[in-house]
Every structure is written in structure tokens, then in C-alpha cells.
Design a protein around this motif. Structure first.
Motif, PDB file in Angstrom:
ATOM      1  N   ASP A 184      -8.086  -5.349  -2.176  1.00 15.55           N
ATOM      2  CA  ASP A 184      -8.761  -4.829  -0.982  1.00 15.55           C
ATOM      3  C   ASP A 184     -10.273  -4.970  -1.118  1.00 15.55           C
ATOM      4  OD1 ASP A 184      -6.716  -3.620   0.925  1.00 15.55           O
ATOM      5  OD2 ASP A 184      -6.084  -2.766  -0.978  1.00 15.55           O
ATOM      6  N   ARG A 185     -10.786  -4.774  -2.321  1.00 13.08           N
ATOM      7  CA  ARG A 185     -12.221  -4.987  -2.542  1.00 13.08           C
ATOM      8  C   ARG A 185     -12.566  -6.460  -2.384  1.00 13.08           C
ATOM      9  NH1 ARG A 185     -14.123  -2.417  -7.994  1.00 13.08           N
ATOM     10  NH2 ARG A 185     -16.166  -2.976  -7.094  1.00 13.08           N
ATOM     11  N   ASP A 202      -3.819   3.103  -2.488  1.00 19.02           N
ATOM     12  CA  ASP A 202      -4.080   1.842  -3.172  1.00 19.02           C
ATOM     13  C   ASP A 202      -2.857   0.947  -2.954  1.00 19.02           C
ATOM     14  OD1 ASP A 202      -2.167   2.869  -4.892  1.00 19.02           O
ATOM     15  OD2 ASP A 202      -3.532   3.122  -6.594  1.00 19.02           O
ATOM     16  N   ARG A 254      -0.781  -0.900  -9.802  1.00 17.99           N
ATOM     17  CA  ARG A 254      -1.426  -0.280  -8.638  1.00 17.99           C
ATOM     18  C   ARG A 254      -2.925  -0.531  -8.750  1.00 17.99           C
ATOM     19  NH1 ARG A 254       2.276   2.351  -5.691  1.00 17.99           N
ATOM     20  NH2 ARG A 254       0.596   2.696  -4.195  1.00 17.99           N
ATOM     21  N   THR A 255      -3.539  -0.991  -7.659  1.00 16.87           N
ATOM     22  CA  THR A 255      -4.927  -1.421  -7.718  1.00 16.87           C
ATOM     23  C   THR A 255      -5.554  -1.472  -6.330  1.00 16.87           C
ATOM     24  OG1 THR A 255      -6.389  -3.226  -8.437  1.00 16.87           O
ATOM     25  CG2 THR A 255      -4.230  -3.850  -7.570  1.00 16.87           C
ATOM     26  N   MET A 256      -6.881  -1.405  -6.289  1.00 16.52           N
ATOM     27  CA  MET A 256      -7.631  -1.683  -5.059  1.00 16.52           C
ATOM     28  C   MET A 256      -8.408  -2.991  -5.184  1.00 16.52           C
ATOM     29  SD  MET A 256      -7.185   0.350  -2.523  1.00 16.52           S
ATOM     30  CE  MET A 256      -8.662   0.195  -1.492  1.00 16.52           C
ATOM     31  N   TRP A 299      -8.789   2.030   4.272  1.00 16.10           N
ATOM     32  CA  TRP A 299      -7.562   2.808   4.057  1.00 16.10           C
ATOM     33  C   TRP A 299      -7.897   4.277   3.842  1.00 16.10           C
ATOM     34  CZ3 TRP A 299      -2.776   0.587   4.426  1.00 16.10           C
ATOM     35  CH2 TRP A 299      -2.751  -0.808   4.449  1.00 16.10           C
ATOM     36  N   ARG A 341       0.295  -1.776  -4.741  1.00 18.06           N
ATOM     37  CA  ARG A 341       0.968  -2.336  -5.912  1.00 18.06           C
ATOM     38  C   ARG A 341       1.166  -3.833  -5.689  1.00 18.06           C
ATOM     39  NH1 ARG A 341       3.634  -0.502 -10.205  1.00 18.06           N
ATOM     40  NH2 ARG A 341       3.791   1.642  -9.445  1.00 18.06           N
ATOM     41  N   SER A 367      -1.454   6.758  -4.134  1.00 17.10           N
ATOM     42  CA  SER A 367      -1.386   6.671  -5.594  1.00 17.10           C
ATOM     43  C   SER A 367      -0.790   7.920  -6.217  1.00 17.10           C
ATOM     44  CB  SER A 367      -2.780   6.417  -6.172  1.00 17.10           C
ATOM     45  OG  SER A 367      -3.685   7.445  -5.801  1.00 17.10           O
ATOM     46  N   HIS A 396       0.799  -1.218   0.000  1.00 13.83           N
ATOM     47  CA  HIS A 396       0.000   0.000   0.000  1.00 13.83           C
ATOM     48  C   HIS A 396       0.835   1.273   0.000  1.00 13.83           C
ATOM     49  CE1 HIS A 396      -3.113  -2.919   1.181  1.00 13.83           C
ATOM     50  NE2 HIS A 396      -3.918  -2.079   0.557  1.00 13.83           N
TER      51      HIS A 396
END
Length: 345
Positions: A254-255, A267, A249-251, A262, A269, A171, A168
């Protein structure tokens, strides 16, 4: 082993300016202890652990370092500040179990009330009569955050996290080679040592950042690829076979996990796989979550989560933490020696 002497190594009492990052779900007592035993400095990632689990990891570290219960513990523990902010009474217990073990340092990142937790640590030290204060590491991703950490929080060590970092981060963070000079430009001469984090894997990386002006570096992904890391064999295999274009890089993860508390703008990596693709393509989150959970059970590389920084391609084997420290240090010294030959008499 030859030593590096600067503000950071003197402060920490270490021989090489390398820190193993506190990575949730990956950095335990064994990894922290073996890193520190080799002359660098290791952190346990408190992440989502309970106080009892933190104590277990600290006991492992103490046993591996062959220290008595009353001895100071030359490792650190890193906290997600937003986790502490969810429940103030639980936060005190999470911090106090670490402080009662007399760890050398605490790392704080990703929260709206970091100053509050720094005050808690300082108050604990004062009330316990501790001879040497607990050192505070604060992670920042902008000059604005750095100035707050320096002047308001008066941290002991500042960690600049660039956008290349695995796991994390913000971004909007600039690349490390932009962020570090920007912070150095406003860092007072008597300010805290500055460490660099983000996409760093090798001793040559360490040497380059030292010549840029930092006092040390933080390695994350490199220490995921150790025998002591909590990552399983499937995750480690994904790391050693990854290339320079494998991360994103993404969420999405987490989703899929439901870890969505957060701070805004954060986001992570990680290595790109079907979980990320499905989330990006608009597949129903319930389906993505079901496939993700099945992937964890089956250790399916197309579904599981593997955090990784942009330097992941540069490491292709699993080593012990001590071997990593020794290899990085040797490589660093060779490159620093090379740099010194460029200066004409």
C-alpha cells in the motif's frame, strides 16, 4: 450434485455454501458469473473501479449467464466503504450502477459509515419498487463489530474475517477458530447467517467450519487461482508455488502504491518478496515505489503484489471457477459424511 440446505443456501438459492470473495483487481464479471453458475455465489470486487467499469463487468456476467437486461443478476458486488466515503456524490453513482442491474447482493467492508450505505441500498430498493430486496453482506473482525452489524445495521449476511485471510483485514483480528465461536455465542437465533473467511482453500475446510456452526464460507485465494481471475500468469505462478510460510501481513504494498486511506488498524496479507523486505529495511519509499512499478511492467516476482491467505500452499494448480466449486463441494460432502460416522448409535 447433492445439495446443502441451511439458512444461507436457502436465502441465496444456491446448492453449496461457498462464496467467491469480492477481491479488488481480481474478481470480475466472468469469475462471479462462473462461480454462481456452478451452484455457489460469486462477487465482483468494485475496489477502485469507476461506475462504467463496474457496468462492463456486470454486462459480462449477464452475458455469460445468458440473462436479459430486465432479469435479476444472481451475483454480488463488493465495495470498500472507505472508497465510498471519499466522495458522497461519486459513492451514489458507484452503488446505483450496481443496484440498477438488480444484483442479488452487495458486500460492504472497511469504513466508518457503513450504516449510511446500507440505508442508501434500502432506500433505492424501496423507491424502485424492487420485489426482492438487495441482500447486504457485512464483513466484521470482532464481536463488537458483529453486534453492530446485527442489531444496528440489520444485515442479511454476516462475514467473520479471521487474521489468516489474504488481502486486507484488521491486524488485530483473532484467528478464525477463535473469532467464529465468539460471534456464534452472541448471534441471536433469528440472526443473519454467519460466513467464515480466512485461510480457507479446501472442501475439508468448508466442512470443518460448517460443523463449527457457520452457514457458509468465503474463499478468496482459491479463486485467485482460476482462469477467470484478473491475476496475470506471473501472479498465478507465485500462488501455485507458494508454501505455508510465504505470506506476511504488511502495509508495504500500500505504501508502494500510495493506497493509504484504509481505516486505522488495517493491513494486508500477501506473498513476501523484495518489496516487503526493502520497506522493512528502511529503503527510501521513492526507490521502493520505482522498483515496484518496474516490477509490474516486467512481472518480476521479487517486486509485484500477490495477495494470499495462509491456505495458499494447499492448492497447486489453476482451474476454472466451476471446477473449483465442484471440487470443493465434493470434498466438503465427503468430509461431512465422514463426520456423521463418528456419532455412535
Amino acid at each position: 450434485m447433492s445439495k446443502i440446505r441451511n439458512a444461507f443456501t436457502v436465502l441465496m438459492g444456491i446448492t453449496t455454501p461457498v462464496v467467491a470473495a469480492p477481491m479488488a483487481g481480481a474478481s470480475g464479471g466472468a469469475l462471479a458469473a462462473q462461480t454462481s453458475a456452478a451452484g455457489a455465489f460469486g462477487f465482483v470486487g468494485a475496489g477502485y473501479l469507476t461506475p462504467s467499469r463496474i457496468q462492463e463487468e456486470l454486462s459480462i456476467a449477464r452475458a455469460q449467464l445468458r440473462l436479459k437486461e430486465a432479469d435479476p443478476l444472481p451475483i454480488g458486488v463488493g465495495y470498500l466503504a472507505w472508497q465510498l466515503e471519499k466522495d458522497l456524490s461519486s459513492a451514489a453513482r458507484l452503488l446505483d450502477v450496481t443496484l440498477s442491474n438488480r444484483v442479488q447482493a452487495i458486500w460492504l467492508a472497511f469504513g466508518d459509515s457503513i450504516g449510511r450505505w446500507i440505508d442508501h441500498v434500502r432506500s433505492y430498493d424501496a423507491s424502485s419498487g424492487r420485489e426482492q430486496k438487495t441482500l447486504i453482506f457485512a464483513q466484521v473482525s470482532s464481536v463488537k463489530e458483529a453486534l453492530i452489524a446485527i442489531h444496528d445495521w440489520k444485515v442479511d449476511v454476516l462475514v467473520a474475517q479471521g487474521s489468516e485471510s489474504g488481502g486486507h483485514g484488521y491486524s488485530a483480528a483473532p484467528p478464525l477458530l477463535t473469532l467464529v465461536p465468539s460471534i456464534l455465542a452472541v448471534l441471536p437465533k433469528d440472526g443473519p447467517p454467519l460466513l467464515a473467511a480466512g485461510g480457507l482453500s479446501t472442501g475439508s475446510h468448508v466442512a470443518s467450519l460448517l460443523t463449527l456452526g457457520v452457514s457458509g464460507v468465503v474463499l478468496g485465494t482459491r479463486f485467485l487461482m482460476t482462469k477467470e481471475s484478473f491475476y496475470n500468469e506471473a501472479q498465478k505462478k507465485m500462488l501455485v508455488t507458494a508454501n505455508a510460510n510465504s505470506t506476511v501481513r504488511t502495509m508495504a504494498f500500500d505504501r508502494a502504491r500510495g493506497t493509504l486511506d484504509w481505516p486505522e488498524g488495517v493491513d494486508g496479507r500477501a506473498i513476501y518478496n523484495r518489496t516487503v523486505k526493502d520497506m522493512d529495511d528502511g529503503v527510501d519509499v521513492k526507490i521502493v515505489r520505482e522498483n515496484f512499478n518496474k516490477g509490474i511492467q516486467n512481472r518480476d516476482p521479487e517486486q509485484i503484489l500477490v495477495w494470499a491467505g495462509t491456505g495458499v500452499e494447499l492448492v497447486t494448480e489453476i482451474q476454472t471457477a466451476q471446477d473449483v466449486v465442484r471440487e470443493v463441494h465434493t470434498d466438503m460432502m465427503e468430509h461431512l459424511t465422514l463426520v456423521s460416522t463418528l456419532i455412535a448409535a
